[in-house]
Enzyme design. Structure first.
Site, PDB file in Angstrom:
ATOM      1  N   ARG A   1       0.832  -1.210   0.000  1.00  0.00           N
ATOM      2  CA  ARG A   1       0.000   0.000   0.000  1.00  0.00           C
ATOM      3  C   ARG A   1       0.869   1.264   0.000  1.00  0.00           C
ATOM      4  O   ARG A   1       0.563   2.247  -0.667  1.00  0.00           O
ATOM      5  CB  ARG A   1      -0.953  -0.010   1.207  1.00  0.00           C
ATOM      6  CG  ARG A   1      -2.001   1.079   1.147  1.00  0.00           C
ATOM      7  CD  ARG A   1      -3.099   0.893   2.175  1.00  0.00           C
ATOM      8  NE  ARG A   1      -2.619   1.094   3.538  1.00  0.00           N
ATOM      9  CZ  ARG A   1      -3.356   0.909   4.630  1.00  0.00           C
ATOM     10  NH1 ARG A   1      -4.610   0.477   4.514  1.00  0.00           N
ATOM     11  NH2 ARG A   1      -2.868   1.105   5.831  1.00  0.00           N
TER      12      ARG A   1
ATOM     13  N   LYS B   1      -2.515   6.944   1.222  1.00  0.00           N
ATOM     14  CA  LYS B   1      -2.325   7.282   2.638  1.00  0.00           C
ATOM     15  C   LYS B   1      -1.246   8.354   2.697  1.00  0.00           C
ATOM     16  O   LYS B   1      -0.070   8.075   2.923  1.00  0.00           O
ATOM     17  CB  LYS B   1      -1.935   6.011   3.406  1.00  0.00           C
ATOM     18  CG  LYS B   1      -2.192   6.091   4.894  1.00  0.00           C
ATOM     19  CD  LYS B   1      -2.188   4.722   5.514  1.00  0.00           C
ATOM     20  CE  LYS B   1      -2.087   4.761   7.014  1.00  0.00           C
ATOM     21  NZ  LYS B   1      -3.149   5.474   7.707  1.00  0.00           N
TER      22      LYS B   1
ATOM     23  N   GLU C   1     -15.927   6.898   5.487  1.00  0.00           N
ATOM     24  CA  GLU C   1     -15.177   6.184   6.532  1.00  0.00           C
ATOM     25  C   GLU C   1     -15.161   7.040   7.787  1.00  0.00           C
ATOM     26  O   GLU C   1     -15.708   8.145   7.794  1.00  0.00           O
ATOM     27  CB  GLU C   1     -13.755   5.874   6.058  1.00  0.00           C
ATOM     28  CG  GLU C   1     -12.948   7.110   5.688  1.00  0.00           C
ATOM     29  CD  GLU C   1     -11.542   6.791   5.176  1.00  0.00           C
ATOM     30  OE1 GLU C   1     -11.056   5.667   5.350  1.00  0.00           O
ATOM     31  OE2 GLU C   1     -10.928   7.718   4.617  1.00  0.00           O
TER      32      GLU C   1
HETATM   33  N1  PMP Z   1      -9.141   4.999   7.017  1.00  0.00           N
HETATM   34  C1  PMP Z   1      -8.175   5.885   7.300  1.00  0.00           C
HETATM   35  C2  PMP Z   1      -8.343   7.305   6.871  1.00  0.00           C
HETATM   36  C3  PMP Z   1      -7.002   5.472   7.979  1.00  0.00           C
HETATM   37  O1  PMP Z   1      -6.035   6.345   8.267  1.00  0.00           O
HETATM   38  C4  PMP Z   1      -6.887   4.115   8.360  1.00  0.00           C
HETATM   39  C5  PMP Z   1      -5.628   3.644   9.039  1.00  0.00           C
HETATM   40  N2  PMP Z   1      -5.575   3.975  10.380  1.00  0.00           N
HETATM   41  C6  PMP Z   1      -7.938   3.229   8.080  1.00  0.00           C
HETATM   42  C7  PMP Z   1      -9.041   3.710   7.370  1.00  0.00           C
HETATM   43  C8  PMP Z   1      -7.880   1.795   8.460  1.00  0.00           C
HETATM   44  O2  PMP Z   1      -6.919   1.128   7.685  1.00  0.00           O
HETATM   45  P1  PMP Z   1      -6.039  -0.059   8.240  1.00  0.00           P
HETATM   46  O3  PMP Z   1      -6.982  -1.132   8.643  1.00  0.00           O
HETATM   47  O4  PMP Z   1      -5.169  -0.468   7.110  1.00  0.00           O
HETATM   48  O5  PMP Z   1      -5.296   0.472   9.409  1.00  0.00           O
END
Ligand code: PMP
Length: 288
Positions: free
Chosen positions: A52, A151, A184
């Site tokens: 990622r 990210k 989200e």
């Molecule tokens: N959405 C956002 C904006 C994030 O920063 C994260 C990570 N903390 C997630 C969702 C969850 O992703 P992951 O399960 O890969 O940590």
């Protein structure tokens, strides 16, 4: 004694881990990052996080100074050097030192930083009781402005929503996209359960493609639970039977109230509890 920090190609003492004030990571949030957990001395889903990171970097035309295998070894070395058994790793790649102008292509010495430390978890009580959230008024970034799958070091969109949550004395805010669909939470993905079916917004609705999200979908399907990726509205959240968030730091956490609408019986429901337990076992490498 401070931490040992990986910078570029070696470990240095925390006090010597420095970057330029003209680094565009600082000046413009120009860079990418990852957050990874360590459980029982195992780095959880390291390859998925590294993949990622490289995809995020590619989209913003940022070159990472080592290849994926070298990065994996550097993460392992940093984790071991800090004796982290259960903790959290932060990977940061910056654009590097430029001028006060925006031009990213004149930046030099893009930095690669790895920090492995302990983690401050939510108290266990919050998992048992569940948490309250609000709907943020801050609209999720439009996908044609910054794709949500990237990210990036620029989290202001999420931070503004987080401020709304904290102003309302709750720990999280749900973000909606420009069309009004659920995207989200500020650092977690959203799931609901309605009539025994699990729903989560598609990534295209404005979510990061969470690694925890992917694992929870897989674990749910292993339990023969139906999981559907579908656009969700605020109405869907208000009237669902169960509501939970997933993320690297939070793992699986139940939501019991949104905008003063109580969810289900006001406590984490059975599907949430089952998936939290299954995720815990999976992350800790236990057979089940
Ligand atoms: N959405 C956002 C904006 C994030 O920063 C994260 C990570 N903390 C997630 C969702 C969850 O992703 P992951 O399960 O890969 O940590």
């Amino acid at each position: 004694m401070g931490l040992k920090i990986w910078i570029d190609n070696k470990l240095v003492d925390e006090a010597d881990a420095k970057i330029s004030i003209l680094d565009h990571g600082l000046l413009y949030g120009d860079g990418v990052f990852e957050g990874i957990r360590v459980y029982n001395g195992r780095i959880f889903e390291l390859e998925a996080h590294v993949k990622r990171l490289y995809e995020s970097a590619k989209v913003i035309r940022l070159k990472v100074s080592m290849d994926k295998n070298e990065l994996i070894r550097a993460v392992e070395t940093t984790t071991e050097a800090n004796g982290v058994i259960d903790g959290y790793i932060r990977l940061v790649v910056t654009r590097g030192t430029g001028t006060l102008g925006l031009d990213p292509f004149i930046c030099e010495n893009g930095r690669l930083i790895i920090i492995a430390d302990n983690i401050q978890l939510y108290p266990e009580e919050l998992y048992e009781k569940g948490v309250k959230v609000i709907s943020a008024t801050t609209v999720r970034n439009h996908p044609l402005s910054i794709p949500s799958q990237v990210k990036s070091l620029n989290y202001l969109n999420n931070i503004l929503a987080k401020i709304e949550a904290l102003d309302n004395d709750v720990s999280e805010a749900i973000m909606y996209n420009h069309e009004g669909y659920v995207a989200e939470a500020t650092a977690d993905n959203v799931f609901i359960v309605k009539n025994g079916v699990i729903y989560t917004p598609p990534v295209e609705a404005g979510a990061l493609e969470g690694i925890t999200r992917g694992i929870v979908i897989k674990l749910a399907r292993e339990e023969n639970l139906e999981v559907v990726e579908k656009n969700l509205t605020r109405f869907d959240l208000y009237v669902c039977d169960e509501f939970f968030l997933t993320g690297t730091a939070a793992e699986v956490i139940g939501i019991i109230d949104i905008d003063n609408r109580i969810i289900g019986e006001g406590k984490p429901g059975p599907v949430t509890i089952l998936l939290r337990e299954k995720f815990y076992k999976y992350a800790h490498g236990e057979k089940f």
